[in-house]
Structures are given as structure tokens and as C-alpha cells.
Motif scaffolding. Sequence first.
Motif, PDB file in Angstrom:
ATOM      1  N   LEU A  37       0.863  -1.176   0.000  1.00 57.18           N
ATOM      2  CA  LEU A  37       0.000   0.000   0.000  1.00 57.18           C
ATOM      3  C   LEU A  37       0.899   1.224   0.000  1.00 57.18           C
ATOM      4  CD1 LEU A  37      -2.814   1.404   0.354  1.00 57.18           C
ATOM      5  CD2 LEU A  37      -2.391   1.295   2.827  1.00 57.18           C
ATOM      6  N   VAL A  38       0.725   2.075  -0.998  1.00 51.47           N
ATOM      7  CA  VAL A  38       1.524   3.290  -1.137  1.00 51.47           C
ATOM      8  C   VAL A  38       0.597   4.494  -1.044  1.00 51.47           C
ATOM      9  CG1 VAL A  38       3.055   4.620  -2.648  1.00 51.47           C
ATOM     10  CG2 VAL A  38       3.205   2.120  -2.601  1.00 51.47           C
ATOM     11  N   GLY A  39       1.038   5.531  -0.337  1.00 51.73           N
ATOM     12  CA  GLY A  39       0.223   6.733  -0.222  1.00 51.73           C
ATOM     13  C   GLY A  39       1.085   7.943   0.065  1.00 51.73           C
ATOM     14  N   GLU A  40       0.425   9.025   0.434  1.00 49.10           N
ATOM     15  CA  GLU A  40       1.151  10.253   0.777  1.00 49.10           C
ATOM     16  C   GLU A  40       0.456  10.904   1.971  1.00 49.10           C
ATOM     17  OE1 GLU A  40      -0.210  13.567  -0.032  1.00 49.10           O
ATOM     18  OE2 GLU A  40      -2.055  12.488  -0.439  1.00 49.10           O
ATOM     19  N   PRO A  41       1.180  11.749   2.723  1.00 47.14           N
ATOM     20  CA  PRO A  41       0.682  12.214   4.030  1.00 47.14           C
ATOM     21  C   PRO A  41      -0.622  12.989   4.008  1.00 47.14           C
ATOM     22  CG  PRO A  41       2.673  13.408   3.380  1.00 47.14           C
ATOM     23  CD  PRO A  41       2.539  12.240   2.451  1.00 47.14           C
ATOM     24  N   ASN A  42      -0.973  13.615   2.890  1.00 44.60           N
ATOM     25  CA  ASN A  42      -2.244  14.328   2.820  1.00 44.60           C
ATOM     26  C   ASN A  42      -3.418  13.427   2.470  1.00 44.60           C
ATOM     27  OD1 ASN A  42      -1.151  16.886   3.426  1.00 44.60           O
ATOM     28  ND2 ASN A  42      -0.503  17.147   1.301  1.00 44.60           N
ATOM     29  N   ARG A  43      -3.107  12.158   2.195  1.00 43.71           N
ATOM     30  CA  ARG A  43      -4.120  11.135   1.928  1.00 43.71           C
ATOM     31  C   ARG A  43      -4.963  11.422   0.676  1.00 43.71           C
ATOM     32  NH1 ARG A  43      -3.366  11.787   7.371  1.00 43.71           N
ATOM     33  NH2 ARG A  43      -3.242   9.919   8.686  1.00 43.71           N
ATOM     34  N   GLN A  44      -4.387  12.147  -0.274  1.00 38.39           N
ATOM     35  CA  GLN A  44      -5.074  12.427  -1.532  1.00 38.39           C
ATOM     36  C   GLN A  44      -4.821  11.345  -2.573  1.00 38.39           C
ATOM     37  OE1 GLN A  44      -7.213  15.169  -1.844  1.00 38.39           O
ATOM     38  NE2 GLN A  44      -6.777  15.195   0.356  1.00 38.39           N
ATOM     39  N   ASN A  61      -8.877  -6.574  -0.034  1.00 34.85           N
ATOM     40  CA  ASN A  61      -9.727  -5.988   0.996  1.00 34.85           C
ATOM     41  C   ASN A  61      -8.940  -5.681   2.265  1.00 34.85           C
ATOM     42  OD1 ASN A  61     -12.048  -6.023  -0.578  1.00 34.85           O
ATOM     43  ND2 ASN A  61     -12.672  -8.059   0.124  1.00 34.85           N
ATOM     44  N   GLU A  62      -7.978  -6.528   2.585  1.00 36.55           N
ATOM     45  CA  GLU A  62      -7.138  -6.290   3.758  1.00 36.55           C
ATOM     46  C   GLU A  62      -6.388  -4.962   3.635  1.00 36.55           C
ATOM     47  OE1 GLU A  62      -2.951  -8.002   5.635  1.00 36.55           O
ATOM     48  OE2 GLU A  62      -4.219  -9.344   4.440  1.00 36.55           O
ATOM     49  N   TYR A  63      -5.839  -4.711   2.450  1.00 30.67           N
ATOM     50  CA  TYR A  63      -5.064  -3.488   2.244  1.00 30.67           C
ATOM     51  C   TYR A  63      -5.969  -2.261   2.153  1.00 30.67           C
ATOM     52  CZ  TYR A  63      -0.599  -5.850   1.901  1.00 30.67           C
ATOM     53  OH  TYR A  63       0.538  -6.556   2.211  1.00 30.67           O
ATOM     54  N   LEU A  64      -7.136  -2.422   1.533  1.00 33.67           N
ATOM     55  CA  LEU A  64      -8.074  -1.304   1.458  1.00 33.67           C
ATOM     56  C   LEU A  64      -8.645  -0.974   2.841  1.00 33.67           C
ATOM     57  CD1 LEU A  64     -10.003  -2.083  -1.851  1.00 33.67           C
ATOM     58  CD2 LEU A  64      -8.227  -0.358  -1.483  1.00 33.67           C
ATOM     59  N   ASP A  65      -8.926  -1.998   3.622  1.00 32.36           N
ATOM     60  CA  ASP A  65      -9.418  -1.779   4.980  1.00 32.36           C
ATOM     61  C   ASP A  65      -8.375  -1.037   5.813  1.00 32.36           C
ATOM     62  OD1 ASP A  65     -11.812  -2.983   4.424  1.00 32.36           O
ATOM     63  OD2 ASP A  65     -11.291  -4.914   5.340  1.00 32.36           O
ATOM     64  N   TYR A  66      -7.118  -1.393   5.611  1.00 30.62           N
ATOM     65  CA  TYR A  66      -6.063  -0.710   6.355  1.00 30.62           C
ATOM     66  C   TYR A  66      -5.978   0.754   5.922  1.00 30.62           C
ATOM     67  CZ  TYR A  66      -1.606   0.607   8.336  1.00 30.62           C
ATOM     68  OH  TYR A  66      -0.627   1.268   9.045  1.00 30.62           O
ATOM     69  N   ALA A  67      -6.066   0.978   4.614  1.00 28.95           N
ATOM     70  CA  ALA A  67      -6.033   2.356   4.109  1.00 28.95           C
ATOM     71  C   ALA A  67      -7.158   3.178   4.725  1.00 28.95           C
ATOM     72  CB  ALA A  67      -6.146   2.354   2.590  1.00 28.95           C
TER      73      ALA A  67
END
Length: 199
Positions: free
Chosen positions: A158-165, A182-188
Motif C-alpha cells: 500500500l503506497v500513499g502520501e501524508p495528505n491522503r489524496q 480488501n485487507e489493504y483497502l481496509d487498512y487504508a
Amino acid sequence: ENIKNLTKGVCMTKGSVPKASYKLAKIALGGAVLVGLGMATMAYAQQKPLHTVEKVELDKYLGVWYEVARKPLSFQKKCARDISARYTLNENGNVVVDNRCYDQEGKLSQSLGEAYVQNAPFNSKLKVSFLPEAVRWLPVGRGDYWILKLDEDYQTVLVGEPNRQYMWVLSRDTDVKPEVLNEYLDYAKSVGFDLSDVI
């Protein structure tokens, strides 16, 4: 306080309204409370600092990853299928980023960039630049690439950025088991990402 005010505005008794209307009012109130609690939980999660994984071994992370889910991005609008990212190291020790996808007409689109580790030796926070190579050294136009969740075998991330955009779920395989996705999306979602527009 808001919930108390809301309940004051819809206070009813069985004697003052028909039974069906009374039940509908209770359902509506319950729904409003649940929505309010959900929004409050999301807002609280978004205010919390976004944590990355403890450490990433770059040599194990390099290679080809396939996108299996993402939040919509303007620069990926034309991507219709076979979205992938290939990561290799260059002579400077930075990560070469080779993003590829195909549009609806089957035309290949490619973006070449370079990623710079921001928290060595943990390697979980990077900055990525897609500027022309001649000016890529400039510390401008760089986007955050934070590794938020990664399995021990380096098969799903799962990759993201601090503003969660922005957010991506990547896999070594184009086919991911629904329970893994679903596990990774639930965590996000649990760390404050809005998944209502995930594709």
C-alpha cells in the motif's frame, strides 16, 4: 453536543404521530447518528500522523509491480489497463521509476522518473520526480511516495502520501485474491483514506 441537538429536533412519542412515521423517524435518526460517527471517525483518522512501515529493503522492493487499486489521479486518466511500475537502481543509488499503462485504444503510455529516499536506512519515505532528467536534480515538483503496508514477502504493498489524496495498492501479480485486496483497502481506510472513489 450536535447529536443532542439533533435528538431535540426530532423528539416524538407514539401518541403524537402514527406508528409507521415514528419508526421511520427512529430509523432516520439512527442513520444520521451513524453517518455522523463515521464522518467523525474519518476526520479523526485524517488528523493523526500517517505512519509508514518500519523498514524497506530496497533490493527486495525493486522490480515490477502491478496496480490493482488506486484513488483517481489526473495524470492517470488515460490509463485503462495493464498499469505497472518498474523500479531499478541507477548509478547514484536512486530509484528509477518506469510507469506504464495502456489506454482504451491499446496505446502505450510511459512516464520515466526518479525516486529519492528521504529516510535512509529505513527507505519507507521517498520523493518522486517526473521532471526532465536534465533538471530532475531540482528539489521542486516532487511527490511523496510513502510505503504504508507491505507483506514480508514483498508481494503486496500500500503506497500513499501524508495528505491522503493519493493511494495505490500494488502487487507482484496482476491477479490478487479479493481477501488480500480488501485487507489493504481496509487498512487504508483505518488510517484515514477516503475510499469512496477507489478504482
